[in-house]
Write a protein that holds these residues in place. Structure first.
Motif, PDB file in Angstrom:
ATOM      1  N   ASN A  35      -9.597 -31.087  61.926  1.00 39.86           N
ATOM      2  CA  ASN A  35      -8.230 -30.604  62.036  1.00 39.86           C
ATOM      3  C   ASN A  35      -8.054 -29.418  61.085  1.00 39.86           C
ATOM      4  N   PHE A  36      -6.856 -28.828  61.110  1.00 38.35           N
ATOM      5  CA  PHE A  36      -6.607 -27.636  60.296  1.00 38.35           C
ATOM      6  C   PHE A  36      -6.656 -27.938  58.795  1.00 38.35           C
ATOM      7  N   ASP A  37      -6.229 -29.138  58.386  1.00 29.86           N
ATOM      8  CA  ASP A  37      -6.276 -29.481  56.964  1.00 29.86           C
ATOM      9  C   ASP A  37      -7.716 -29.454  56.458  1.00 29.86           C
ATOM     10  N   GLU A  38      -8.620 -30.039  57.217  1.00 30.12           N
ATOM     11  CA  GLU A  38     -10.033 -30.043  56.827  1.00 30.12           C
ATOM     12  C   GLU A  38     -10.651 -28.654  56.970  1.00 30.12           C
ATOM     13  N   LEU A  39     -10.087 -27.848  57.836  1.00 29.98           N
ATOM     14  CA  LEU A  39     -10.634 -26.515  58.106  1.00 29.98           C
ATOM     15  C   LEU A  39     -10.306 -25.512  57.000  1.00 29.98           C
ATOM     16  N   TYR A  40      -9.260 -25.781  56.241  1.00 31.23           N
ATOM     17  CA  TYR A  40      -8.738 -24.783  55.300  1.00 31.23           C
ATOM     18  C   TYR A  40      -9.813 -24.208  54.381  1.00 31.23           C
ATOM     19  N   ASN A  41     -10.582 -25.052  53.706  1.00 29.54           N
ATOM     20  CA  ASN A  41     -11.570 -24.558  52.751  1.00 29.54           C
ATOM     21  C   ASN A  41     -12.720 -23.817  53.423  1.00 29.54           C
ATOM     22  N   ASP A  42     -13.047 -24.171  54.657  1.00 35.95           N
ATOM     23  CA  ASP A  42     -14.089 -23.452  55.387  1.00 35.95           C
ATOM     24  C   ASP A  42     -13.622 -22.043  55.745  1.00 35.95           C
ATOM     25  N   PHE A  43     -12.379 -21.922  56.187  1.00 33.72           N
ATOM     26  CA  PHE A  43     -11.836 -20.600  56.493  1.00 33.72           C
ATOM     27  C   PHE A  43     -11.599 -19.786  55.219  1.00 33.72           C
ATOM     28  N   LYS A  44     -11.262 -20.457  54.139  1.00 35.42           N
ATOM     29  CA  LYS A  44     -11.119 -19.753  52.862  1.00 35.42           C
ATOM     30  C   LYS A  44     -12.454 -19.119  52.476  1.00 35.42           C
ATOM     31  N   PHE A  45     -13.548 -19.853  52.695  1.00 37.82           N
ATOM     32  CA  PHE A  45     -14.887 -19.314  52.415  1.00 37.82           C
ATOM     33  C   PHE A  45     -15.195 -18.135  53.330  1.00 37.82           C
ATOM     34  N   LEU A  46     -14.949 -18.298  54.622  1.00 34.36           N
ATOM     35  CA  LEU A  46     -15.226 -17.207  55.567  1.00 34.36           C
ATOM     36  C   LEU A  46     -14.385 -15.981  55.250  1.00 34.36           C
ATOM     37  N   HIS A  47     -13.132 -16.209  54.951  1.00 31.23           N
ATOM     38  CA  HIS A  47     -12.243 -15.081  54.647  1.00 31.23           C
ATOM     39  C   HIS A  47     -12.709 -14.318  53.411  1.00 31.23           C
ATOM     40  N   SER A  48     -13.350 -15.019  52.476  1.00 31.88           N
ATOM     41  CA  SER A  48     -13.815 -14.370  51.246  1.00 31.88           C
ATOM     42  C   SER A  48     -15.022 -13.469  51.482  1.00 31.88           C
ATOM     43  N   LEU A  49     -15.705 -13.649  52.609  1.00 37.13           N
ATOM     44  CA  LEU A  49     -16.877 -12.835  52.922  1.00 37.13           C
ATOM     45  C   LEU A  49     -16.451 -11.459  53.417  1.00 37.13           C
TER      46      LEU A  49
ATOM     47  N   HIS B 101     -21.745 -24.187  60.584  1.00 36.16           N
ATOM     48  CA  HIS B 101     -21.620 -25.614  60.256  1.00 36.16           C
ATOM     49  C   HIS B 101     -21.093 -25.839  58.840  1.00 36.16           C
ATOM     50  N   LEU B 102     -19.995 -25.194  58.514  1.00 40.23           N
ATOM     51  CA  LEU B 102     -19.408 -25.348  57.185  1.00 40.23           C
ATOM     52  C   LEU B 102     -18.743 -26.712  57.040  1.00 40.23           C
ATOM     53  N   SER B 103     -18.748 -27.216  55.804  1.00 42.53           N
ATOM     54  CA  SER B 103     -18.155 -28.547  55.583  1.00 42.53           C
ATOM     55  C   SER B 103     -17.551 -28.653  54.190  1.00 42.53           C
ATOM     56  N   PHE B 104     -16.862 -27.587  53.739  1.00 48.51           N
ATOM     57  CA  PHE B 104     -16.226 -27.630  52.427  1.00 48.51           C
ATOM     58  C   PHE B 104     -15.075 -28.629  52.387  1.00 48.51           C
ATOM     59  N   GLY B 105     -14.493 -28.922  53.540  1.00 44.46           N
ATOM     60  CA  GLY B 105     -13.368 -29.858  53.577  1.00 44.46           C
ATOM     61  C   GLY B 105     -13.715 -31.207  54.159  1.00 44.46           C
ATOM     62  N   THR B 106     -14.990 -31.431  54.465  1.00 46.30           N
ATOM     63  CA  THR B 106     -15.433 -32.698  55.048  1.00 46.30           C
ATOM     64  C   THR B 106     -16.743 -33.122  54.399  1.00 46.30           C
ATOM     65  N   ASN B 107     -17.087 -34.382  54.562  1.00 42.24           N
ATOM     66  CA  ASN B 107     -18.339 -34.902  54.008  1.00 42.24           C
ATOM     67  C   ASN B 107     -19.417 -34.882  55.089  1.00 42.24           C
ATOM     68  N   LYS B 108     -19.853 -33.674  55.433  1.00 39.23           N
ATOM     69  CA  LYS B 108     -20.868 -33.507  56.476  1.00 39.23           C
ATOM     70  C   LYS B 108     -21.864 -32.448  55.998  1.00 39.23           C
ATOM     71  N   PRO B 109     -22.601 -32.738  54.924  1.00 36.05           N
ATOM     72  CA  PRO B 109     -23.510 -31.718  54.368  1.00 36.05           C
ATOM     73  C   PRO B 109     -24.706 -31.469  55.281  1.00 36.05           C
ATOM     74  N   MET B 110     -24.974 -30.187  55.541  1.00 36.14           N
ATOM     75  CA  MET B 110     -26.153 -29.823  56.331  1.00 36.14           C
ATOM     76  C   MET B 110     -27.405 -29.737  55.471  1.00 36.14           C
ATOM     77  N   ASP B 111     -27.219 -29.803  54.144  1.00 39.94           N
ATOM     78  CA  ASP B 111     -28.355 -29.664  53.235  1.00 39.94           C
ATOM     79  C   ASP B 111     -29.399 -30.762  53.427  1.00 39.94           C
ATOM     80  N   THR B 112     -29.011 -31.846  54.099  1.00 38.33           N
ATOM     81  CA  THR B 112     -29.960 -32.940  54.325  1.00 38.33           C
ATOM     82  C   THR B 112     -30.995 -32.591  55.390  1.00 38.33           C
ATOM     83  N   PHE B 113     -30.750 -31.533  56.165  1.00 38.55           N
ATOM     84  CA  PHE B 113     -31.680 -31.123  57.209  1.00 38.55           C
ATOM     85  C   PHE B 113     -32.662 -30.082  56.675  1.00 38.55           C
ATOM     86  N   GLU B 114     -33.869 -30.151  57.180  1.00 37.11           N
ATOM     87  CA  GLU B 114     -34.906 -29.228  56.733  1.00 37.11           C
ATOM     88  C   GLU B 114     -34.495 -27.781  57.016  1.00 37.11           C
TER      89      GLU B 114
END
Length: 228
Positions: free
Chosen positions: A57-71, A10-23
């Motif tokens: 979409n792919f534009d919003e996905l870019y930063n999430d995949f950048k994070f995954l690729h860095s792992l 549930h990554l959201s580096f490119g969108t405003n959907k933070p999971m941190d609000t959930f316990e």
């Protein structure tokens, strides 16, 4: 080498959907990165079984995949119910190629073969529903799972689904029948979080051993499937 798995990043580096609000999800990306890189070596593989990103979409996905690729390691990704960015395999492969995300591959009507086992996957679908559209989607997911299994070249086939094929009080008969037909011994799934996770099955049903691997259930630690 080792094979690990996790679901529902549930990554959201490119969108405003933070999971941190959930316990239980506070600072989850930092936890995931630390735990992942402390376990996974560069030559290892990690299956991510759906709900990778909140991107549309792919534009919003870019930063999430950048994070995954860095792992560390190579990532094998299958679809979840919230992966609205998902597209044709051709377009997704083009996206990772153009952005040099070469550690990321997709399990989509295909499989990945290793020395003595194959990795197969499908999204799966929900349990019994009277809605005609749900029945159509379920039939399609059954065919995709079969296509993945039929493409596998090894006798041992490890299956990853997003939706659980069985819980403590329900069972998706159509998916379950495929697992039985192909003699699947191990099946890993995600989708269940929080209170819903209490209905998960981490046990053997029939001939198949099931385990929930949603990220919060694993405390954001990739689960070791096997060494090879």
């Amino acid at each position: 080498m080792s094979l690990f798995a996790i679901a529902d990043t549930h990554l959201s580096f490119g969108t405003n959907k933070p999971m941190d609000t959930f316990e239980g999800w506070q600072n989850y990306t930092e936890k995931l990165e630390k735990n992942w890189n402390s376990l996974v070596l560069p030559d290892d593989y990690v299956v991510i079984a759906g709900d990778i990103s909140w991107a549309m979409n792919f534009d919003e996905l870019y930063n999430d995949f950048k994070f995954l690729h860095s792992l560390n390691g190579k990532k094998l990704i299958s679809k979840g119910n919230h992966d609205y960015w998902w597209n044709t395999l051709t377009k997704m492969n083009k996206f990772v190629e153009e952005n040099s995300f070469n550690s990321i591959s997709f399990i989509h009507n295909n499989s990945f073969d290793f020395d003595d086992f194959s990795v197969c996957a499908s999204r799966g679908w929900m349990f019994d529903s009277d809605e005609e559209q749900d029945e159509k989607v379920l039939r399609r997911e059954v065919m995709r799972l079969k296509t993945s299994l039929n493409s596998a070249k090894r006798d041992e086939k490890i299956v990853f689904l997003h939706y659980p094929p069985v819980t403590t009080n329900e069972k998706c008969d159509e998916i379950f029948e495929v697992l039985n037909e192909y003699g699947i011994k191990k099946c890993y799934y995600g989708h269940l979080h929080g209170v819903a996770a209490k209905f998960s099955v981490d046990d053997t049903v029939g001939e198949t051993e099931f385990k929930l691997i949603s990220a919060d259930r694993l405390n954001f630690v990739p689960y070791l499937i096997k060494k090879f």
